[in-house]
Structures are given as structure tokens and as C-alpha cells.
Design a protein around this motif. Structure first.
Motif, PDB file in Angstrom:
ATOM      1  N   GLU A 126       0.861  -1.192   0.000  1.00  0.00           N
ATOM      2  CA  GLU A 126       0.000   0.000   0.000  1.00  0.00           C
ATOM      3  C   GLU A 126       0.893   1.236   0.000  1.00  0.00           C
ATOM      4  O   GLU A 126       1.835   1.337   0.788  1.00  0.00           O
ATOM      5  CB  GLU A 126      -0.922   0.010   1.211  1.00  0.00           C
ATOM      6  N   SER A 127       0.603   2.178  -0.875  1.00  0.00           N
ATOM      7  CA  SER A 127       1.428   3.384  -1.001  1.00  0.00           C
ATOM      8  C   SER A 127       1.069   4.399   0.083  1.00  0.00           C
ATOM      9  O   SER A 127      -0.106   4.567   0.416  1.00  0.00           O
ATOM     10  CB  SER A 127       1.225   4.027  -2.372  1.00  0.00           C
ATOM     11  N   PRO A 128       2.032   5.092   0.612  1.00  0.00           N
ATOM     12  CA  PRO A 128       1.745   6.120   1.615  1.00  0.00           C
ATOM     13  C   PRO A 128       1.142   7.363   0.967  1.00  0.00           C
ATOM     14  O   PRO A 128       1.464   7.708  -0.170  1.00  0.00           O
ATOM     15  CB  PRO A 128       3.132   6.424   2.202  1.00  0.00           C
ATOM     16  N   MET A 129       0.235   8.032   1.689  1.00  0.00           N
ATOM     17  CA  MET A 129      -0.279   9.309   1.187  1.00  0.00           C
ATOM     18  C   MET A 129       0.805  10.381   1.254  1.00  0.00           C
ATOM     19  O   MET A 129       0.835  11.303   0.430  1.00  0.00           O
ATOM     20  CB  MET A 129      -1.505   9.742   1.998  1.00  0.00           C
ATOM     21  N   LEU A 130       1.679  10.272   2.237  1.00  0.00           N
ATOM     22  CA  LEU A 130       2.783  11.216   2.367  1.00  0.00           C
ATOM     23  C   LEU A 130       3.904  10.801   1.415  1.00  0.00           C
ATOM     24  O   LEU A 130       4.443   9.709   1.518  1.00  0.00           O
ATOM     25  CB  LEU A 130       3.296  11.232   3.809  1.00  0.00           C
ATOM     26  N   LEU A 148      -4.497  10.279 -10.111  1.00  0.00           N
ATOM     27  CA  LEU A 148      -3.856  11.282 -10.959  1.00  0.00           C
ATOM     28  C   LEU A 148      -4.470  12.646 -10.664  1.00  0.00           C
ATOM     29  O   LEU A 148      -5.503  12.733 -10.006  1.00  0.00           O
ATOM     30  CB  LEU A 148      -4.064  10.895 -12.430  1.00  0.00           C
ATOM     31  N   PRO A 149      -3.847  13.744 -11.099  1.00  0.00           N
ATOM     32  CA  PRO A 149      -2.743  13.816 -12.048  1.00  0.00           C
ATOM     33  C   PRO A 149      -1.371  13.773 -11.368  1.00  0.00           C
ATOM     34  O   PRO A 149      -1.230  14.175 -10.217  1.00  0.00           O
ATOM     35  CB  PRO A 149      -2.947  15.185 -12.697  1.00  0.00           C
ATOM     36  N   ILE A 150      -0.402  13.277 -12.102  1.00  0.00           N
ATOM     37  CA  ILE A 150       1.007  13.353 -11.716  1.00  0.00           C
ATOM     38  C   ILE A 150       1.772  13.857 -12.933  1.00  0.00           C
ATOM     39  O   ILE A 150       1.665  13.277 -14.017  1.00  0.00           O
ATOM     40  CB  ILE A 150       1.557  11.998 -11.252  1.00  0.00           C
ATOM     41  N   ASP A 151       2.521  14.916 -12.767  1.00  0.00           N
ATOM     42  CA  ASP A 151       3.271  15.509 -13.874  1.00  0.00           C
ATOM     43  C   ASP A 151       4.664  15.856 -13.378  1.00  0.00           C
ATOM     44  O   ASP A 151       4.929  16.978 -12.929  1.00  0.00           O
ATOM     45  CB  ASP A 151       2.542  16.755 -14.403  1.00  0.00           C
ATOM     46  N   GLU A 152       5.557  14.864 -13.421  1.00  0.00           N
ATOM     47  CA  GLU A 152       6.915  15.015 -12.917  1.00  0.00           C
ATOM     48  C   GLU A 152       7.905  14.577 -13.991  1.00  0.00           C
ATOM     49  O   GLU A 152       7.681  13.559 -14.664  1.00  0.00           O
ATOM     50  CB  GLU A 152       7.112  14.164 -11.663  1.00  0.00           C
ATOM     51  N   PRO A 153       9.009  15.303 -14.180  1.00  0.00           N
ATOM     52  CA  PRO A 153       9.939  14.965 -15.262  1.00  0.00           C
ATOM     53  C   PRO A 153      10.611  13.602 -15.114  1.00  0.00           C
ATOM     54  O   PRO A 153      11.015  13.006 -16.110  1.00  0.00           O
ATOM     55  CB  PRO A 153      10.971  16.101 -15.206  1.00  0.00           C
ATOM     56  N   ASP A 154      10.728  13.108 -13.898  1.00  0.00           N
ATOM     57  CA  ASP A 154      11.410  11.830 -13.689  1.00  0.00           C
ATOM     58  C   ASP A 154      10.448  10.666 -13.502  1.00  0.00           C
ATOM     59  O   ASP A 154      10.871   9.545 -13.194  1.00  0.00           O
ATOM     60  CB  ASP A 154      12.334  11.920 -12.469  1.00  0.00           C
ATOM     61  N   ILE A 155       9.142  10.916 -13.699  1.00  0.00           N
ATOM     62  CA  ILE A 155       8.124   9.884 -13.530  1.00  0.00           C
ATOM     63  C   ILE A 155       7.364   9.716 -14.843  1.00  0.00           C
ATOM     64  O   ILE A 155       6.922  10.704 -15.442  1.00  0.00           O
ATOM     65  CB  ILE A 155       7.132  10.238 -12.405  1.00  0.00           C
ATOM     66  N   GLN A 198       1.584  15.796  -1.186  1.00  0.00           N
ATOM     67  CA  GLN A 198       1.359  15.627  -2.610  1.00  0.00           C
ATOM     68  C   GLN A 198       1.818  16.870  -3.369  1.00  0.00           C
ATOM     69  O   GLN A 198       1.902  17.960  -2.808  1.00  0.00           O
ATOM     70  CB  GLN A 198      -0.135  15.397  -2.881  1.00  0.00           C
ATOM     71  N   PRO A 199       2.104  16.761  -4.673  1.00  0.00           N
ATOM     72  CA  PRO A 199       2.437  17.960  -5.465  1.00  0.00           C
ATOM     73  C   PRO A 199       1.311  18.981  -5.406  1.00  0.00           C
ATOM     74  O   PRO A 199       0.128  18.622  -5.303  1.00  0.00           O
ATOM     75  CB  PRO A 199       2.618  17.396  -6.880  1.00  0.00           C
ATOM     76  N   GLN A 200       1.664  20.245  -5.508  1.00  0.00           N
ATOM     77  CA  GLN A 200       0.668  21.301  -5.364  1.00  0.00           C
ATOM     78  C   GLN A 200      -0.423  21.221  -6.427  1.00  0.00           C
ATOM     79  O   GLN A 200      -1.595  21.456  -6.148  1.00  0.00           O
ATOM     80  CB  GLN A 200       1.342  22.688  -5.415  1.00  0.00           C
ATOM     81  N   TYR A 201      -0.044  20.880  -7.677  1.00  0.00           N
ATOM     82  CA  TYR A 201      -1.058  20.789  -8.735  1.00  0.00           C
ATOM     83  C   TYR A 201      -2.060  19.670  -8.448  1.00  0.00           C
ATOM     84  O   TYR A 201      -3.233  19.766  -8.810  1.00  0.00           O
ATOM     85  CB  TYR A 201      -0.407  20.596 -10.105  1.00  0.00           C
ATOM     86  N   PHE A 202      -1.609  18.599  -7.776  1.00  0.00           N
ATOM     87  CA  PHE A 202      -2.496  17.519  -7.367  1.00  0.00           C
ATOM     88  C   PHE A 202      -3.488  18.031  -6.324  1.00  0.00           C
ATOM     89  O   PHE A 202      -4.700  17.784  -6.405  1.00  0.00           O
ATOM     90  CB  PHE A 202      -1.666  16.365  -6.816  1.00  0.00           C
ATOM     91  N   LEU A 203      -2.968  18.744  -5.348  1.00  0.00           N
ATOM     92  CA  LEU A 203      -3.831  19.291  -4.294  1.00  0.00           C
ATOM     93  C   LEU A 203      -4.811  20.308  -4.845  1.00  0.00           C
ATOM     94  O   LEU A 203      -5.974  20.356  -4.427  1.00  0.00           O
ATOM     95  CB  LEU A 203      -2.961  19.920  -3.202  1.00  0.00           C
ATOM     96  N   ASP A 204      -4.373  21.115  -5.807  1.00  0.00           N
ATOM     97  CA  ASP A 204      -5.263  22.136  -6.371  1.00  0.00           C
ATOM     98  C   ASP A 204      -6.457  21.505  -7.070  1.00  0.00           C
ATOM     99  O   ASP A 204      -7.558  22.073  -7.067  1.00  0.00           O
ATOM    100  CB  ASP A 204      -4.493  23.010  -7.357  1.00  0.00           C
ATOM    101  N   HIS A 206      -7.735  18.239  -6.407  1.00  0.00           N
ATOM    102  CA  HIS A 206      -8.560  17.441  -5.501  1.00  0.00           C
ATOM    103  C   HIS A 206      -9.070  18.232  -4.295  1.00  0.00           C
ATOM    104  O   HIS A 206     -10.108  17.876  -3.719  1.00  0.00           O
ATOM    105  CB  HIS A 206      -7.774  16.222  -5.023  1.00  0.00           C
ATOM    106  N   TYR A 207      -8.341  19.281  -3.919  1.00  0.00           N
ATOM    107  CA  TYR A 207      -8.732  20.105  -2.760  1.00  0.00           C
ATOM    108  C   TYR A 207      -8.663  21.580  -3.163  1.00  0.00           C
ATOM    109  O   TYR A 207      -7.783  22.317  -2.716  1.00  0.00           O
ATOM    110  CB  TYR A 207      -7.807  19.822  -1.571  1.00  0.00           C
ATOM    111  N   PRO A 208      -9.580  22.008  -4.017  1.00  0.00           N
ATOM    112  CA  PRO A 208      -9.502  23.378  -4.554  1.00  0.00           C
ATOM    113  C   PRO A 208      -9.676  24.432  -3.464  1.00  0.00           C
ATOM    114  O   PRO A 208     -10.277  24.181  -2.412  1.00  0.00           O
ATOM    115  CB  PRO A 208     -10.652  23.421  -5.555  1.00  0.00           C
ATOM    116  N   ARG A 209      -9.151  25.615  -3.744  1.00  0.00           N
ATOM    117  CA  ARG A 209      -9.265  26.728  -2.796  1.00  0.00           C
ATOM    118  C   ARG A 209     -10.476  27.597  -3.083  1.00  0.00           C
ATOM    119  O   ARG A 209     -10.900  28.373  -2.224  1.00  0.00           O
ATOM    120  CB  ARG A 209      -7.992  27.571  -2.819  1.00  0.00           C
ATOM    121  N   ARG A 210     -11.021  27.483  -4.277  1.00  0.00           N
ATOM    122  CA  ARG A 210     -12.220  28.259  -4.621  1.00  0.00           C
ATOM    123  C   ARG A 210     -13.195  27.384  -5.401  1.00  0.00           C
ATOM    124  O   ARG A 210     -12.786  26.442  -6.083  1.00  0.00           O
ATOM    125  CB  ARG A 210     -11.861  29.508  -5.433  1.00  0.00           C
ATOM    126  N   THR A 211     -14.463  27.703  -5.304  1.00  0.00           N
ATOM    127  CA  THR A 211     -15.486  26.991  -6.061  1.00  0.00           C
ATOM    128  C   THR A 211     -15.452  27.458  -7.515  1.00  0.00           C
ATOM    129  O   THR A 211     -14.779  28.445  -7.844  1.00  0.00           O
ATOM    130  CB  THR A 211     -16.875  27.281  -5.482  1.00  0.00           C
TER     131      THR A 211
END
Length: 309
Positions: A126-130, A148-155, A198-204, A206-211
Motif C-alpha cells: 500500500e502506497s503512503p499518502m505522504l 492522478l494527475p502526476i506531472d513530474e519529469p522523472d516519472i 502531494q504535489p501542489q497541482y495535485f492538491l489544487d 482534488h482540494y480546490p481553494r475556490r469553487t
């Protein structure tokens, strides 16, 4: 006696039918007959009794069959092992997954993979959330099936395997718990429990700051573990988005899962290190694709069908 001739003899000894033996070995019945006649000339005795109705082994044929079977099996096993080694299908694979439903897919694919490649040991975690990408980067995981999403140059982003409707986890006594569905706009009316690591774009996403209409979404506590998210929601500290399927795996008396009517689905896909694109990883990816496709077909469509890389 050449290896192919041994194969023909043993197949006919099992099938006792020239036509079936030819079909099994993808040759003509004449080729089978020629091979057996050649063997009988070399040995100096009949190996099979043939009539218009059946084919039977002679006593010498049975003796030859029993003497050849184990040796032929060892030759085939040695050739298969050499081919596996040459294709990189030996050693170990370490596979991570993010959720219980991702884990179910990985386990099913692993069963198939182990049958196809018995010399490659597969370990599942099982993968860690952290820091879920950390195990890919440090080499302790070869593949991960996560949100997803995951957008990393080494992944490397592999195929999207499936997607799930989104739901909001709310306290059982919260007004939202009485609703049939919620809207993304409703997030402005309750603290949002989030995760970290998680990467910031992932958080944005799944957990948006504005509606969607620009209203600010208040922040509640943040954590690094899914069970802590559920505990915080159950304690009335806020609400949190997730896959609607979580209700089947993580039910509690103090929380309710309410479907979103306007949120994008949660997508799940395979990831691996850019330096880890090796044959056994590619083979496991293909096995997961096949397994996901079979499950989608069995479900009558359901979630999005997997897409090849």
C-alpha cells in the motif's frame, strides 16, 4: 532423434490421433506420420499400432514415452528459464497501490503475471499518502497505481486504467448528510479537510481553494493518512472529497458519503520511474491493462476502459 521429433512423438503418445497432434503442433498430419516412421526405422520396432479407427502405443512405444517424458520436460523448463532471463523476466517487482480498489486490481493482475512469469517474484504494498512518489524515486517501488494527475519529469505516466465518480465525506449529523447529491459550490459552506505530501497541482485539483464561481473554500485540518481524514470528518472537523467507491470499503457510523453531481471523476493510472522502463515492468503494465479490460467488460462498461500507453 531431434527435439522436434521427440515433441511429435510425445504429443502423439498423448493425443493418440494424428489429426489432433498435427493441429496441436501446427504441422500437417503427413509431417507427423513421416516423423513417426523415421523414429521407428531408427529404433527398429513399431512405436504405435494404427488402424482405421484408433492409434495405440506399443509396449516399446510406452517404454520410449516413459523414458523421454521427464527429460523433455527438463529441456522445456531450461529453455523457458533461459528465455525469461534473456527477456529480463527474472528477479523481483515491487508494486504499490493507493486504495483498496486499486489493490484489488493489482492482486488480480499479479496472479496472472506470476503464472506467465514464475521466475519473477512480485511484492505488493500500500502506497503512503505522504510522498507517494518517493518509493519510485528511491527504487523501492517499480510501479505505482495511484490517483492522478502526476506531472513530474522523472516519472512516466502510463495508461489511465479507470475513473470513479467523486463523493464528499461528511459528518453523519451534518446538513449535507441529508442531501442526495452535493455541488462543488457547496464546498464554500464547510471546512475542507485536506492532505499533505502531494504535489501542489495535485492538491489544487482534488482540494480546490475556490469553487467554480470563485467563492473561497475554508480550510480545515490537514493530515497525511486516510484513516485520520475519516476520523476528523467523523469528529465534525470538516468534509473531504474522495472517490464514491470509498463508501464500499471505508464505512463508519459517524460519516456519510454524498455523491457530487458536478465534480470531475477521479482518475487512476500507473506510474514508474523514467529510469525503470525495463521488460518486466512493461510486461506487468500489459498484464494490468488486460486485467482492467476484462473487469470493465464484465461490469458491462462501467468505469473508463484502460488506454494503452
Amino acid at each position: 532423434m531431434e527435439l522436434r521429433e521427440i515433441e511429435i512423438f510425445l504429443a502423439l503418445a498423448e493425443e493418440l490421433h494424428f489429426g489432433r497432434t498435427a493441429d496441436r503442433l501446427h504441422v500437417t498430419p503427413a509431417r507427423v506420420s513421416q516423423a513417426i516412421k523415421k523414429q521407428e526405422r531408427v529404433i527398429g520396432a513399431e512405436l504405435f499400432k494404427r488402424t482405421s479407427r484408433n492409434v495405440q502405443l506399443t509396449p516399446i512405444g510406452k517404454q520410449l514415452r516413459d523414458g523421454l517424458a521427464d527429460g523433455y520436460r527438463q529441456i522445456q523448463e531450461a529453455l523457458a528459464a533461459a528465455a525469461a532471463a534473456g527477456q529480463g523476466m527474472i528477479g523481483e517487482l515491487h508494486i504499490g497501490y493507493a486504495t483498496a480498489w486499486c489493490g484489488n486490481l493489482i492482486v488480480a493482475a499479479t496472479d496472472t503475471f506470476r503464472t506467465r512469469h514464475p521466475d519473477c517474484q512480485v511484492h505488493i504494498y500500500e502506497s503512503p499518502m505522504l510522498d507517494p512518489l518517493g518509493p519510485l524515486r528511491d527504487g523501492s517501488r517499480d510501479l505505482q497505481l495511484i490517483e492522478l494527475p502526476i506531472d513530474e519529469p522523472d516519472i512516466v505516466n502510463g495508461p489511465v486504467l479507470f475513473s470513479e465518480p467523486r463523493a464528499l465525506v461528511v459528518p453523519a449529523d451534518h446538513p449535507f448528510a441529508e442531501l442526495e447529491t452535493v455541488s462543488m459550490e457547496d464546498l464554500a459552506d464547510a471546512p475542507l479537510i485536506t492532505i499533505t505530501g502531494q504535489p501542489q497541482y495535485f492538491l489544487d485539483l482534488h482540494y480546490p481553494r475556490r469553487t467554480p464561481n470563485g467563492r473561497r473554500i475554508p480550510r480545515g485540518p490537514s493530515t497525511t493518512a486516510w484513516q485520520e481524514v475519516l476520523a476528523l470528518v467523523g469528529a465534525g472537523k470538516g468534509v473531504s472529497p474522495t472517490s464514491a467507491r470509498a463508501a464500499q470499503y471505508y464505512s463508519r457510523p459517524d460519516i456519510v458519503y454524498v455523491p457530487f453531481r458536478d465534480a470531475p471523476p477521479v482518475e487512476y493510472g500507473l506510474l514508474w520511474s523514467a529510469t525503470g522502463n525495463i521488460p518486466k515492468v512493461r510486461a506487468f503494465v500489459q498484464t494490468v491493462l488486460e486485467t482492467a479490460a476484462v473487469r470493465t467488460a464484465a461490469a458491462g462498461g462501467g468505469s473508463a476502459a484502460p488506454k494503452s500507453p
